[in-house]
Write an enzyme that holds these catalytic residues in place. Sequence first.
Site, PDB file in Angstrom:
ATOM      1  N   GLY A 208      44.712  39.196  37.107  1.00  0.00           N
ATOM      2  CA  GLY A 208      44.317  37.847  37.506  1.00  0.00           C
ATOM      3  C   GLY A 208      43.486  37.869  38.766  1.00  0.00           C
ATOM      4  CG  ASN A 209      40.808  35.098  39.614  1.00  0.00           C
ATOM      5  OD1 ASN A 209      41.054  34.018  40.132  1.00  0.00           O
ATOM      6  ND2 ASN A 209      40.337  35.195  38.378  1.00  0.00           N
ATOM      7  NE  ARG A 210      43.605  38.179  47.131  1.00  0.00           N
ATOM      8  CZ  ARG A 210      44.796  38.448  47.643  1.00  0.00           C
ATOM      9  NH1 ARG A 210      45.634  37.478  47.888  1.00  0.00           N
ATOM     10  NH2 ARG A 210      45.126  39.689  47.916  1.00  0.00           N
ATOM     11  CB  SER A 211      40.532  31.165  41.578  1.00  0.00           C
ATOM     12  OG  SER A 211      40.100  29.834  41.559  1.00  0.00           O
TER      13      SER A 211
END
Length: 403
Positions: A208-211
């Site tokens: 995933g990512n931090r958005s």
Amino acid sequence: MDKPKVVLGVSGGIAAYKACELLRRLTESGHDVRVVPTASALHFVGAATWSALSGKPVSTEVWDDVHEVPHVRIGQQADLVVVAPATADTLAKAAHGLADDLLTNTLLTARCPVVFAPAMHTEMWEHPATQENVATLRRRGAIVIEPAVGRLTGVDTGKGRLPEPAEIFEACRRVLARGVTETDLKGRHIVVSAGGTREPLDPVRFLGNRSSGKQGYALARTAAARGARVTLIAANTGMPDPAGVDVVQVGTAVQLREAVLKAAADADAVVMAAAVADFRPATYAAGKIKKKDGQDPEPIVLVRNPDILAEISTDRARPGQVIVGFAAETDDVLANGRRKLERKGCDLLVVNEVGERKTFGSEENEAVVLGADGSETPVPYGPKEALAETVWDLVARRLGAHV
Ligand SMILES: Cc1cc2nc3c(=O)[nH]c(=O)nc-3n(C[C@H](O)[C@H](O)[C@H](O)COP(=O)(O)O)c2cc1C
């Protein structure tokens, strides 16, 4: 400077208790709030609660403190009146100009913006009487926030739920800051993607990512406030739905692509604020991947995800459709942004610098909006709403040029 004066009208719906949170948010952010409940509202939350939380006297009738003429003064002095929840009954009274209690008198004497947040059962909301009353109030300039869809009083669900207090608060804050006259996106369908995709490795793990999705939600909220019909495609955000916005939940980049293409078919503008994973694991393990004693883990092989921004920019669903991308860069921000804008073929690219404590999850943002026409619009450090408003200014100008 004097605190902005807000009248919080509370009518007799089961969601009256949620107005306590709205009241808290308003007072804690520096507003001077006078609560005006209806007599029915006091069946749900008592006068003591409203009085203690607002620090002001509370009455439902015009007959208290008559020497101060509260039935006229409260409305005249207000900078904003918000009615939350607004019952079918109170909407009807407001639409017809009845004035049989303090709240309805206040609604007639107020010359400031008025926001209604209706909450009721779906049948009551959909009844032609209510719909006509809402249309009348909107025609006269009131903001009537669309109810949310979800759990209602009993076990039933449907449209008619009070939007989350945080969303009503944002609507109030925006109206106080910008007024109610901005309707430059009225009649437009706008699609916004928000959040970050998650690409599963096995049933429990993902890449995933931090958005956080906060910028996309700010875009959706402000577009709705400017009159647009908004579809928000939300990837793993975990935030309450913005008021008056259709929300489609997705998980992966492939699901996000499908939802964006579907919604974009009749959209005037598409803003891709979601952080979409460039790659996903080539394989998905149906069971949890286990540690094996004495063995190194298997490497994760990645494959490319579809490039949604490039796809919708190259293959526009409608002539004149405006496409906006976001570029999160860690270095050489503007040069990389310019190259990305050309590569993707979108009309506008919002370029911002990201880092572990920058942008992701925060309430503020700073960016430059690059235009395919060579324009550069810097947006100074400030709330994500401010960046969103700049994006809509630029989108509205491009849509206006193509009518
Ligand atoms: C338990 C209960 C829950 C209610 N919830 C709602 C509601 O959510 N929305 C609504 O429009 N009316 C609701 N009503 C009906 C209103 O209370 C009723 O129409 C009342 O006359 C509204 O008065 P007011 O608009 O002056 O507050 C509810 C009534 C009861 C008894």
